[in-house]
Design a protein around this motif. Structure first.
Motif, PDB file in Angstrom:
ATOM      1  N   THR A   1      -9.060   8.397   4.981  1.00  9.66           N
ATOM      2  CA  THR A   1      -9.823   9.039   3.917  1.00  9.66           C
ATOM      3  C   THR A   1     -10.205   8.015   2.859  1.00  9.66           C
ATOM      4  OG1 THR A   1      -9.816  10.900   2.360  1.00  9.66           O
ATOM      5  CG2 THR A   1      -7.771   9.641   2.551  1.00  9.66           C
ATOM      6  N   VAL A   2     -10.853   8.486   1.804  1.00 10.53           N
ATOM      7  CA  VAL A   2     -11.197   7.653   0.649  1.00 10.53           C
ATOM      8  C   VAL A   2     -10.934   8.486  -0.603  1.00 10.53           C
ATOM      9  CG1 VAL A   2     -12.935   6.256   1.833  1.00 10.53           C
ATOM     10  CG2 VAL A   2     -13.606   8.402   0.723  1.00 10.53           C
ATOM     11  N   PRO A   3     -10.716   7.849  -1.758  1.00 11.48           N
ATOM     12  CA  PRO A   3     -10.530   8.624  -2.986  1.00 11.48           C
ATOM     13  C   PRO A   3     -11.743   9.516  -3.257  1.00 11.48           C
ATOM     14  CG  PRO A   3      -9.870   6.344  -3.324  1.00 11.48           C
ATOM     15  CD  PRO A   3     -10.539   6.400  -1.990  1.00 11.48           C
ATOM     16  N   SER A   4     -11.496  10.699  -3.775  1.00  9.23           N
ATOM     17  CA  SER A   4     -12.570  11.655  -4.041  1.00  9.23           C
ATOM     18  C   SER A   4     -13.554  11.104  -5.069  1.00  9.23           C
ATOM     19  CB  SER A   4     -11.978  12.974  -4.546  1.00  9.23           C
ATOM     20  OG  SER A   4     -11.217  12.767  -5.728  1.00  9.23           O
ATOM     21  N   LYS A   5     -14.797  11.532  -4.975  1.00  6.24           N
ATOM     22  CA  LYS A   5     -15.858  11.058  -5.855  1.00  6.24           C
ATOM     23  C   LYS A   5     -15.718  11.635  -7.254  1.00  6.24           C
ATOM     24  CE  LYS A   5     -17.701   8.627  -2.621  1.00  6.24           C
ATOM     25  NZ  LYS A   5     -17.640   7.146  -2.689  1.00  6.24           N
TER      26      LYS A   5
ATOM     27  N   SER B   1      -6.374  -3.341 -10.948  1.00  2.71           N
ATOM     28  CA  SER B   1      -7.203  -3.676  -9.781  1.00  2.71           C
ATOM     29  C   SER B   1      -6.366  -3.739  -8.513  1.00  2.71           C
ATOM     30  CB  SER B   1      -7.936  -5.002 -10.002  1.00  2.71           C
ATOM     31  OG  SER B   1      -7.017  -6.053 -10.221  1.00  2.71           O
ATOM     32  N   ASP B   2      -5.133  -4.244  -8.619  1.00  2.00           N
ATOM     33  CA  ASP B   2      -4.270  -4.321  -7.440  1.00  2.00           C
ATOM     34  C   ASP B   2      -3.763  -2.938  -7.040  1.00  2.00           C
ATOM     35  OD1 ASP B   2      -3.641  -7.376  -6.795  1.00  2.00           O
ATOM     36  OD2 ASP B   2      -3.779  -7.146  -8.949  1.00  2.00           O
ATOM     37  N   ALA B   3      -3.450  -2.102  -8.041  1.00  2.00           N
ATOM     38  CA  ALA B   3      -3.015  -0.743  -7.742  1.00  2.00           C
ATOM     39  C   ALA B   3      -4.145   0.047  -7.086  1.00  2.00           C
ATOM     40  CB  ALA B   3      -2.550  -0.049  -9.018  1.00  2.00           C
ATOM     41  N   TRP B   4      -5.373  -0.137  -7.582  1.00  2.00           N
ATOM     42  CA  TRP B   4      -6.525   0.547  -6.998  1.00  2.00           C
ATOM     43  C   TRP B   4      -6.773   0.077  -5.572  1.00  2.00           C
ATOM     44  CZ3 TRP B   4      -9.332   4.691  -7.250  1.00  2.00           C
ATOM     45  CH2 TRP B   4     -10.586   4.722  -6.638  1.00  2.00           C
ATOM     46  N   ALA B   5      -6.658  -1.233  -5.351  1.00  3.72           N
ATOM     47  CA  ALA B   5      -6.837  -1.768  -3.996  1.00  3.72           C
ATOM     48  C   ALA B   5      -5.763  -1.213  -3.058  1.00  3.72           C
ATOM     49  CB  ALA B   5      -6.782  -3.295  -4.020  1.00  3.72           C
ATOM     50  N   ALA B   6      -4.538  -1.059  -3.573  1.00  4.47           N
ATOM     51  CA  ALA B   6      -3.460  -0.492  -2.762  1.00  4.47           C
ATOM     52  C   ALA B   6      -3.748   0.963  -2.421  1.00  4.47           C
ATOM     53  CB  ALA B   6      -2.128  -0.609  -3.507  1.00  4.47           C
ATOM     54  N   LEU B   7      -4.324   1.711  -3.382  1.00  6.03           N
ATOM     55  CA  LEU B   7      -4.690   3.103  -3.107  1.00  6.03           C
ATOM     56  C   LEU B   7      -5.781   3.171  -2.045  1.00  6.03           C
ATOM     57  CD1 LEU B   7      -4.683   6.140  -3.651  1.00  6.03           C
ATOM     58  CD2 LEU B   7      -6.277   5.723  -5.541  1.00  6.03           C
ATOM     59  N   LEU B   8      -6.784   2.311  -2.130  1.00  7.54           N
ATOM     60  CA  LEU B   8      -7.846   2.288  -1.129  1.00  7.54           C
ATOM     61  C   LEU B   8      -7.275   2.049   0.265  1.00  7.54           C
ATOM     62  CD1 LEU B   8     -10.657   0.223  -2.926  1.00  7.54           C
ATOM     63  CD2 LEU B   8     -10.575   2.702  -2.577  1.00  7.54           C
ATOM     64  N   GLU B   9      -6.322   1.127   0.345  1.00  4.50           N
ATOM     65  CA  GLU B   9      -5.722   0.828   1.645  1.00  4.50           C
ATOM     66  C   GLU B   9      -4.864   1.993   2.130  1.00  4.50           C
ATOM     67  OE1 GLU B   9      -4.621  -1.168   5.138  1.00  4.50           O
ATOM     68  OE2 GLU B   9      -6.314  -1.315   3.761  1.00  4.50           O
ATOM     69  N   ALA B  10      -4.111   2.625   1.211  1.00  5.56           N
ATOM     70  CA  ALA B  10      -3.294   3.783   1.586  1.00  5.56           C
ATOM     71  C   ALA B  10      -4.185   4.917   2.096  1.00  5.56           C
ATOM     72  CB  ALA B  10      -2.463   4.243   0.396  1.00  5.56           C
ATOM     73  N   CYS B  11      -5.325   5.117   1.426  1.00  9.67           N
ATOM     74  CA  CYS B  11      -6.276   6.138   1.881  1.00  9.67           C
ATOM     75  C   CYS B  11      -6.857   5.771   3.240  1.00  9.67           C
ATOM     76  CB  CYS B  11      -7.392   6.308   0.849  1.00  9.67           C
ATOM     77  SG  CYS B  11      -6.919   7.219  -0.641  1.00  9.67           S
TER      78      CYS B  11
ATOM     79  N   SER C   1       0.814  -1.225   0.000  1.00 10.14           N
ATOM     80  CA  SER C   1       0.000   0.000   0.000  1.00 10.14           C
ATOM     81  C   SER C   1       0.841   1.266   0.000  1.00 10.14           C
ATOM     82  CB  SER C   1      -0.949   0.019   1.213  1.00 10.14           C
ATOM     83  OG  SER C   1      -1.742  -1.138   1.217  1.00 10.14           O
ATOM     84  N   ARG C   2       2.020   1.216  -0.581  1.00 13.70           N
ATOM     85  CA  ARG C   2       2.857   2.411  -0.690  1.00 13.70           C
ATOM     86  C   ARG C   2       2.541   3.080  -2.022  1.00 13.70           C
ATOM     87  NH1 ARG C   2       8.770   1.967  -0.001  1.00 13.70           N
ATOM     88  NH2 ARG C   2       8.577   4.116   0.747  1.00 13.70           N
ATOM     89  N   VAL C   3       1.522   3.936  -1.972  1.00 11.29           N
ATOM     90  CA  VAL C   3       1.005   4.643  -3.133  1.00 11.29           C
ATOM     91  C   VAL C   3       1.076   6.136  -2.846  1.00 11.29           C
ATOM     92  CG1 VAL C   3      -0.944   4.902  -4.709  1.00 11.29           C
ATOM     93  CG2 VAL C   3      -0.559   2.719  -3.560  1.00 11.29           C
TER      94      VAL C   3
END
Length: 265
Positions: A109-113, A94-104, A43-45
């Motif tokens: 926080t969560v990624p902006s809408k 999908s793995d990069a997105w999952a890593a971003l979700l975990e980093a957030c 999760s290092r994003v």
């Protein structure tokens, strides 16, 4: 100083800043569109434009706005460092997105809408080629040679396997061809959709099955991504190969469907 020398320092600066001002760091990450992924499994994003902002003299992550940076200028430099840019539907996304979700999540926080669009729309990731390929595991029934000691869990055993190169461009074309009109990617045998079942972390995840496996002893060959490849979920992919003789063709998507139908009776 080159970008290769600067990147580790810029990343460390962001990590240190997050310890001091987690709200600002979270906002920078959540609102970003382009990221650099050091390791999708840890999760290092990081928000790429903010890292590039720090390259300017006197610039800080505390600045109310980041300076404009031209990605066109830095893209070839990142490519030279072994990074590739991946977008929605491409291997590793999908793995990069999952890593971003975990980093957030770690930053609270969560990624902006995205105004009616999926949250991942318009976002892209720069990720090292080897990390991208490791994250998006796409096996085609490798032949394993293991010692009897492998029957005892925890004992050391040697595993030997052949690795056959795959062209990620073929995967991308195959996924584009088989994606339905509603934008969903489904297994072509059981019709399971990871996005429908798991939400954003399932976007773009699927195994790409070679109708004629690469490991059947052939040399290089032309592959038609619309007829020679087919998306299968991991379960169907495994069952397509399970119990088949080496060198023989695996079960087809229709054969798998017929087997499931038979056992429902």
């Amino acid at each position: 100083m080159t970008l290769a020398d600067e990147l580790p320092k810029l990343i460390k600066e962001f990590e240190e800043f997050a310890k001091i001002d987690i709200k600002k760091a979270a906002r920078n990450l959540a609102n970003a569109n382009v990221f650099i992924v050091v390791d999708p499994r840890s999760s290092r994003v990081f928000p790429l434009y903010w890292l590039l902002h720090l390259r300017g003299e006197g610039k800080s992550l505390s600045d109310s706005k980041r300076s404009n940076q031209s990605l066109k200028r830095f893209r070839p430099l990142l490519t030279q460092l072994g990074y590739e840019e991946i977008s929605e539907g491409e291997p590793g996304f999908s793995d990069a997105w999952a890593a971003l979700l975990e980093a957030c999540r770690i930053l609270g926080t969560v990624p902006s809408k995205r105004n009616g669009r999926p949250d991942w729309s318009g976002r892209s990731f720069f990720i090292r080629l080897e990390a991208s390929r490791a994250a998006e595991y796409d096996a085609v029934a490798p032949e394993y040679l293991v010692s009897d000691a492998s029957l005892l869990e925890g004992l050391h055993s040697q595993v030997t396997t052949n690795r056959y190169e795959r062209d990620p461009k073929l995967r991308k074309i195959c996924i584009g061809y088989f994606t339905s009109k509603d934008g969903k990617l489904r297994c072509q045998s059981c019709h399971f959709c990871f996005e429908e079942a798991y939400g954003s972390i399932g976007v773009g995840f699927i195994h790409i099955h070679h109708v004629d496996p690469l490991g059947n002893g052939q040399l290089e060959r032309l592959v038609n991504p619309q007829t020679d490849l087919i998306p299968l979920c991991p379960n169907c992919h495994a069952m397509a190969h399970r119990g088949t003789l080496k060198g023989s063709n695996p079960r087809t998507a229709l054969e798998l469907a017929a087997i499931r139908e038979y056992h429902r009776k």
